[in-house]
Design an enzyme around this catalytic site. Structure first.
Site, PDB file in Angstrom:
ATOM      1  N   TYR A 109      67.809  37.587   7.946  1.00  0.00           N
ATOM      2  CA  TYR A 109      68.330  38.103   6.672  1.00  0.00           C
ATOM      3  C   TYR A 109      69.541  38.970   6.987  1.00  0.00           C
ATOM      4  O   TYR A 109      69.494  39.836   7.856  1.00  0.00           O
ATOM      5  CB  TYR A 109      67.260  38.948   5.958  1.00  0.00           C
ATOM      6  CG  TYR A 109      67.795  39.579   4.688  1.00  0.00           C
ATOM      7  CD1 TYR A 109      67.639  38.943   3.463  1.00  0.00           C
ATOM      8  CD2 TYR A 109      68.495  40.793   4.728  1.00  0.00           C
ATOM      9  CE1 TYR A 109      68.157  39.495   2.306  1.00  0.00           C
ATOM     10  CE2 TYR A 109      69.014  41.349   3.570  1.00  0.00           C
ATOM     11  CZ  TYR A 109      68.851  40.695   2.373  1.00  0.00           C
ATOM     12  OH  TYR A 109      69.381  41.238   1.230  1.00  0.00           O
ATOM     13  N   GLU A 197      74.981  38.373   0.292  1.00  0.00           N
ATOM     14  CA  GLU A 197      73.642  38.242   0.882  1.00  0.00           C
ATOM     15  C   GLU A 197      73.471  36.848   1.467  1.00  0.00           C
ATOM     16  O   GLU A 197      73.636  35.852   0.767  1.00  0.00           O
ATOM     17  CB  GLU A 197      72.578  38.483  -0.191  1.00  0.00           C
ATOM     18  CG  GLU A 197      71.171  38.493   0.374  1.00  0.00           C
ATOM     19  CD  GLU A 197      70.109  38.506  -0.716  1.00  0.00           C
ATOM     20  OE1 GLU A 197      69.445  39.535  -0.873  1.00  0.00           O
ATOM     21  OE2 GLU A 197      69.956  37.492  -1.412  1.00  0.00           O
TER      22      GLU A 197
END
Ligand code: GDP
Ligand code: MN
Length: 397
Positions: A109, A197
């Protein structure tokens, strides 16, 4: 403003971040053709909507044949896809992105967000990315890496290297990871994004780093100087009530209740929503008319509020500093007349030119309720609304 995954990936690529090859499709037939243009024997069909968590909702399918691609595409296209981020009504899938499938060895992530407390960009990263990142961040918050970027110098390679090492990446992968991290930061800075993101950023079986998903949103207040970003807007993915308002420079957020609100100042607007709830009602929206609102702007605010079919009563609450109560009153009167408003309307004015504002409303002869305090105004609008509610219930019985 949000953009689609394929648009975000296109941008990332220009900033040196590796992404899988892919193409857009609007029909099952086109999806199959897109796959035939890509090499390999496995493809991913991805619904393009402004939402994450598509994977768990059926919006990301790995396919091994033309038949599977065609079936996945038929299922997705034209569907209101409901994910746990879209709300119960879902979002319309009108476009697909077809990519060559990637062989995943590790999911990471990597997020870049504005931290309002730090007043800086903060990088948030985890070596265990993918679809379970929410659980990991709540169960093992200490495993999440946070690194604040000094805006004076931007993302430096030593800092990017530090992040890459904390992710536990192999030494051989560090240069690629550094390039990815710096690329994302540069993109954020140069496009006025307020969030980038990548989840997952993957290490592939053959030792490459690749962004498999990308979510980017931009600062609406900077769009005026980014025409190339405004081009990417897809209004079909927005709440139409919010589109109408934002196109007119009003800050409006749609809510679920029945009491429409027109207020000046975000703080007073929040307080007004609270007071409506305390009086037993549910607000239909947040709307800040801003400072120095002209009668035209007030009229537009009424239109924005009335675009919501659930609205059954309206509360106008103005504490005028830069604003002028007489202008607000003029706008209110025009709105009642021009929009043929028949639902209960409560107006509370205070501050600059309040006497003139009140006089205009009183002399208009229109059925506008007025109140002195916010508490009275909230009580009055909720009572007026529940009266018409119980009357219509009686009428129906
Ligand atoms: P999201 O659910 O909206 O965040 O969509 P993603 O693009 O992140 O896809 C969801 C999940 O599908 C990812 O976390 C991956 O695990 C998986 N996935 C996506 N693309 C591929 C691929 O090319 N190969 C493999 N093996 N899995 C993929
Ligand atoms: Mn994702």
């Amino acid at each position: 403003m949000d953009i689609h995954e394929f648009q975000a990936k296109d941008m990332l690529k220009r900033f040196g971040v590796q992404v899988p090859r892919g193409g857009i499709a609007y029909s099952p037939e086109q999806a199959v053709y897109r796959a035939s243009e890509l090499s390999g024997d496995k493809w991913v069909v991805k619904a393009q909507i402004h939402s994450g968590a598509r994977g768990k909702a059926g919006g990301v399918k790995i396919c091994k044949s033309e038949k599977e691609i065609s079936e996945a595409a038929s299922w997705m296209l034209g569907r209101m896809l409901v994910t746990h981020q879209t709300g119960p009504q879902g979002k319309m899938v009108s476009r697909l992105y077809v990519e060559e499938a990637t062989d995943i060895a590790q999911e990471i992530y990597l997020g870049f967000v504005m931290d309002r407390k730090e007043e800086r960009v903060v990088v948030v990263a985890s070596g265990q990315g993918g679809m379970e990142i929410e659980e990991i961040s709540s169960q093992e918050p200490e495993s999440i890496i946070r690194s604040v970027v000094d805006p004076a110098v931007g993302m430096q390679s030593f800092q990017a290297r530090e992040i890459a090492f904390s992710l536990g990446l192999d030494a051989a992968l560090i240069p690629q990871a550094v390039k990815t991290i710096i690329g994302c930061y540069k993109m954020m800075e140069e496009t006025d994004a307020n969030m980038v993101e990548i989840n997952p950023l993957v290490v592939t079986g053959s030792g490459e780093i690749m962004a498999l998903d990308a979510k980017v949103s931009f600062d609406d207040n900077a769009l005026f100087r980014r025409p190339e970003i405004s081009e990417l807007r897809d209004k079909s993915q927005e709440d139409p009530r919010e589109t109408f308002a934002s196109d007119r420079g009003l800050s409006y957020i749609g809510l679920e209740g029945e009491i429409g609100c027109i207020v000046n100042g975000a703080g007073l607007a929040m307080a007004t929503l609270d007071m409506i709830k305390m009086a037993g009602g549910e607000p239909a929206n947040f709307l800040d008319v801003g400072g120095g609102a002209s009668p035209d702007r007030v009229l537009m605010s009424f239109q924005a509020v009335l675009n919501d079919p659930n609205v059954e009563a309206i509360l106008v609450n103005i504490f005028a500093g830069i604003n002028r109560c007489d202008w607000i009153a003029e706008g209110v009167i025009r709105a009642v007349k021009e929009l043929e408003l028949t639902m209960p309307l409560v107006v509370r004015l205070s501050g600059t030119n309040v006497e003139e504002g009140k006089r205009l409303i009183a002399e208009s002869g229109l059925p506008i309720h007025t109140a002195e305090t916010l508490a009275d105004a909230a009580d009055l609008v909720v009572r007026a609304w529940s009266d018409i509610k119980s009357n219509s219930a009686k009428g129906a019985a």
